[in-house]
Motif scaffolding. Structure first.
Motif, short mmCIF file in Angstrom:
data_model
loop_
_atom_site.label_atom_id
_atom_site.label_comp_id
_atom_site.label_asym_id
_atom_site.label_seq_id
_atom_site.Cartn_x
_atom_site.Cartn_y
_atom_site.Cartn_z
N CYS A 19 -68.26 24.69 90.48
CA CYS A 19 -68.32 25.31 89.14
C CYS A 19 -67.55 26.63 89.12
CB CYS A 19 -69.77 25.54 88.72
SG CYS A 19 -70.76 24.05 88.54
N GLU A 20 -67.70 27.41 90.16
CA GLU A 20 -66.98 28.68 90.25
C GLU A 20 -65.48 28.43 90.41
OE1 GLU A 20 -65.97 32.66 90.39
OE2 GLU A 20 -67.80 31.66 89.68
N LEU A 21 -65.12 27.43 91.21
CA LEU A 21 -63.71 27.08 91.37
C LEU A 21 -63.11 26.66 90.03
CD1 LEU A 21 -61.26 26.59 93.18
CD2 LEU A 21 -62.21 24.33 93.72
N LEU A 22 -63.86 25.89 89.27
CA LEU A 22 -63.39 25.45 87.94
C LEU A 22 -63.14 26.66 87.04
CD1 LEU A 22 -62.83 23.41 85.73
CD2 LEU A 22 -65.31 23.09 85.48
N ARG A 23 -64.04 27.62 87.06
CA ARG A 23 -63.86 28.82 86.24
C ARG A 23 -62.60 29.58 86.63
NH1 ARG A 23 -68.55 30.27 82.90
NH2 ARG A 23 -67.06 31.71 82.00
N LEU A 24 -62.34 29.66 87.92
CA LEU A 24 -61.15 30.36 88.38
C LEU A 24 -59.89 29.70 87.84
CD1 LEU A 24 -62.23 31.10 92.05
CD2 LEU A 24 -61.87 32.80 90.25
N PHE A 25 -59.88 28.38 87.83
CA PHE A 25 -58.71 27.66 87.30
C PHE A 25 -58.57 27.89 85.80
CE2 PHE A 25 -58.79 24.81 91.14
CZ PHE A 25 -57.46 24.99 91.49
N THR A 26 -59.64 27.69 85.06
CA THR A 26 -59.53 27.77 83.61
C THR A 26 -59.24 29.19 83.14
OG1 THR A 26 -61.95 27.99 83.42
CG2 THR A 26 -61.03 25.78 83.22
N GLU A 27 -59.85 30.18 83.78
CA GLU A 27 -59.61 31.57 83.39
C GLU A 27 -58.20 32.04 83.76
OE1 GLU A 27 -62.78 33.82 85.04
OE2 GLU A 27 -64.27 33.06 83.63
N SER A 28 -57.53 31.29 84.64
CA SER A 28 -56.15 31.62 85.01
C SER A 28 -55.14 30.82 84.21
CB SER A 28 -55.94 31.37 86.51
OG SER A 28 -56.79 32.18 87.28
N GLY A 45 -74.57 17.97 86.55
CA GLY A 45 -74.43 17.01 85.46
C GLY A 45 -73.12 17.13 84.70
N GLU A 46 -72.79 16.06 84.00
CA GLU A 46 -71.56 15.99 83.21
C GLU A 46 -71.44 17.10 82.17
OE1 GLU A 46 -69.40 12.77 80.23
OE2 GLU A 46 -70.83 12.07 81.75
N PRO A 47 -72.52 17.48 81.46
CA PRO A 47 -72.38 18.56 80.47
C PRO A 47 -71.89 19.88 81.06
CG PRO A 47 -74.42 17.36 80.11
CD PRO A 47 -73.87 16.89 81.42
N THR A 48 -72.28 20.16 82.29
CA THR A 48 -71.82 21.40 82.93
C THR A 48 -70.31 21.39 83.11
OG1 THR A 48 -73.92 21.68 84.10
CG2 THR A 48 -72.02 22.84 85.00
N TRP A 49 -69.79 20.28 83.61
CA TRP A 49 -68.34 20.18 83.83
C TRP A 49 -67.59 20.26 82.50
CZ3 TRP A 49 -67.97 21.44 88.47
CH2 TRP A 49 -68.75 20.88 89.49
N ALA A 50 -68.12 19.60 81.48
CA ALA A 50 -67.46 19.60 80.18
C ALA A 50 -67.45 21.01 79.57
CB ALA A 50 -68.14 18.62 79.24
N ALA A 51 -68.57 21.70 79.67
CA ALA A 51 -68.65 23.04 79.10
C ALA A 51 -67.73 24.02 79.81
CB ALA A 51 -70.09 23.54 79.16
N LEU A 52 -67.65 23.93 81.12
CA LEU A 52 -66.83 24.88 81.87
C LEU A 52 -65.34 24.58 81.75
CD1 LEU A 52 -68.94 25.29 85.14
CD2 LEU A 52 -68.67 26.94 83.29
N SER A 53 -64.99 23.31 81.62
CA SER A 53 -63.57 22.93 81.53
C SER A 53 -63.06 22.93 80.10
CB SER A 53 -63.34 21.56 82.15
OG SER A 53 -63.97 20.54 81.38
N GLY A 54 -63.99 22.76 79.13
CA GLY A 54 -63.59 22.64 77.74
C GLY A 54 -62.90 21.32 77.44
N LYS A 158 -69.97 24.58 111.70
CA LYS A 158 -68.73 24.35 110.96
C LYS A 158 -68.93 23.17 110.01
CE LYS A 158 -63.76 24.21 111.56
NZ LYS A 158 -62.63 24.30 112.52
N GLY A 159 -68.55 23.37 108.76
CA GLY A 159 -68.73 22.33 107.77
C GLY A 159 -69.06 22.88 106.40
N ARG A 160 -69.20 24.19 106.31
CA ARG A 160 -69.53 24.84 105.05
C ARG A 160 -68.28 24.90 104.16
NH1 ARG A 160 -73.42 28.74 103.48
NH2 ARG A 160 -72.67 30.28 101.97
N LEU A 161 -68.48 24.70 102.86
CA LEU A 161 -67.36 24.81 101.93
C LEU A 161 -66.87 26.25 101.92
CD1 LEU A 161 -65.82 23.07 99.74
CD2 LEU A 161 -67.22 24.29 98.06
N PRO A 162 -65.54 26.47 102.06
CA PRO A 162 -65.02 27.84 101.99
C PRO A 162 -65.31 28.48 100.65
CG PRO A 162 -63.38 26.34 102.91
CD PRO A 162 -64.50 25.49 102.39
N ASP A 163 -65.18 29.78 100.60
CA ASP A 163 -65.39 30.53 99.37
C ASP A 163 -64.50 29.99 98.26
OD1 ASP A 163 -64.48 33.04 97.58
OD2 ASP A 163 -66.49 33.41 98.35
N PRO A 164 -65.05 29.72 97.06
CA PRO A 164 -64.23 29.16 95.97
C PRO A 164 -62.97 29.97 95.66
CG PRO A 164 -66.54 29.01 95.39
CD PRO A 164 -66.47 29.80 96.67
#
Length: 402
Positions: A19-28, A45-54, A158-164
């Motif tokens: 979700c944070e990665l998505l915000r970084l893309f859209t805000e850029s 859920g799907e509503p979260t992705w839709a709201a953040l991506s528009g 080792k296996g943690r997702l890197p910082d968004p």
């Protein structure tokens, strides 16, 4: 022209970080179409992705079938990022299995593809996963090394997702960098400034922030390299894709570099090791004397790590040293280039409020072959790319490959 990004999200607890990665893309200013797997939708859920991506969320090959989404999304994308990428999707992508919308999109994409894996350590280190990752990298995909840290439950490794934010930088660089031209290379980068203890409280150090070294690590990973980053007293977020080794003193830096440099294709000494250290370290805090006379601190010279590497440099390895100068920068740097037996010397003039801690740098790159490249003030990531261009050119020449 708007850049079209497909953000694939796989089923793992780290899906919420996308979700944070998505915000970084859209805000850029990027247009993002989120393609979650069925398992991912159990976490976010799907509503979260839709709201953040528009934008509508693409979840399966059957929705909007008249638009043929399983072909259209990959064909029209400028960049595909999968974060988190599970072992399952890495395996399917490596072997061309297309059993849902995301894997169909990966099979039809002709743009840069970045995978940010997240899984338990045992899954990442399994021979099958390692083979799949190697296969994807050999085809030009960027597969970021996972971070080390807390995993699901009480597990750590080792296996943690890197910082968004770091994944975003890798993805952004992948758009600009073209082919992953450092794939298959192991590079070692040092960053930050060493600290030599005077007593349990005080130290002798310098103003280096580590930003240039971290930019070098980040851009090398974006270009496909396996990166070992040796960080001395740096407080920045770990660059995505880099294995980070933390050190404090110059001697700790020396030991770590010598160990990591064995077998490396390139070593870039961007750190600022202290030239001197106290001859002895007080076991207790040094107190002011009653007469107000300051104590005398005897200093000894620290080892020249770059010089030691240059003297023992194996055939084919490229050594990059840095010269941070306050006067006569080019003359001093040329002497250092010869003395350290480096292939490249990156020169900059430093001082209070100059270079250290800044996001931009002005450098000259001197080559042992007599070349000189002058870079006016640029973001440190762009400076890093210029350094890697020079490194890659020398690696290619020595390998005799185009």
């Amino acid at each position: 022209m708007v850049t079209e990004v497909v953000l694939g999200v796989c089923g793992g607890i780290a899906a919420y970080k996308a979700c944070e990665l998505l915000r970084l893309f859209t805000e850029s200013g990027y247009r993002v179409r989120v393609v979650p797997t069925a398992a991912a939708l159990r976490f976010v859920g799907e509503p979260t992705w839709a709201a953040l991506s528009g934008r509508p969320v693409s979840t399966d090959v059957w929705s909007d079938a008249h638009d043929v989404p399983h072909v259209r999304l990959g064909r029209h994308a400028d960049l595909v990022v999968v974060a988190p990428a599970t072992a399952d999707v890495l395996a399917k992508a490596a072997h061309g299995i297309a059993d849902d919308l995301l894997t169909n999109t990966l099979l039809t994409a002709t743009c840069p593809v970045v995978f940010a894996p997240a899984m338990h350590t045992e899954m990442w280190e399994n021979a099958a996963t390692r083979d799949n990752v190697a296969l994807l990298r050999s085809r030009g995909c960027r597969v970021i090394e996972p971070a080390v840290g807390r995993l699901t439950g009480a597990d750590t490794g080792k296996g943690r997702l890197p910082d968004p934010a770091e994944i975003f930088e890798i993805a952004r660089r992948a758009l600009r960098a073209g082919p992953a031209d450092l794939t298959g290379r192991h590079v070692v980068v040092t960053a930050g400034g060493t600290r030599e203890p005077l007593d349990p409280v005080r130290f002798l150090g310098n103003r280096s922030s580590g930003k240039q070294g971290y930019a070098l690590a980040r851009t090398a990973a974006a270009r496909g390299a396996r990166v070992t980053l040796i960080a001395a007293n740096v407080t920045l977020a770990d660059p995505a894709g880099a294995e980070v080794v933390r050190v404090g003193t110059t001697e700790e830096l020396r030991r770590a570099v010598l160990a990591a440099a064995d077998g490396a294709d390139a070593v870039v000494m961007a750190a600022a090791p202290a030239d001197f250290r106290p001859a002895s370290t007080a076991s207790q805090k040094i107190k002011k004397s009653e007469d107000g006379v300051a104590p005398t601190i005897a200093l000894v010279v620290n080892p020249d790590i770059a010089g030691e590497l240059g003297a023992a440099k194996p055939a084919g390895q490229v050594l990059v040293a840095f010269a941070a100068e306050t006067v006569d920068a080019l003359d001093n740097a040329r002497r250092k280039l010869t003395r350290k037996r480096a292939d490249l010397m990156v020169v900059n003039e430093v001082g209070v409020d100059r270079v250290f801690g800044a996001d931009a740098n002005t450098v000259t790159i001197l080559g042992a072959d007599g070349t000189m490249t002058v870079l006016d003030e640029l973001p440190k990531d762009d400076v890093a790319d210029a350094i890697w261009d020079a490194v890659r050119s020398r690696l290619t020449e020595r390998a005799g490959t185009p």
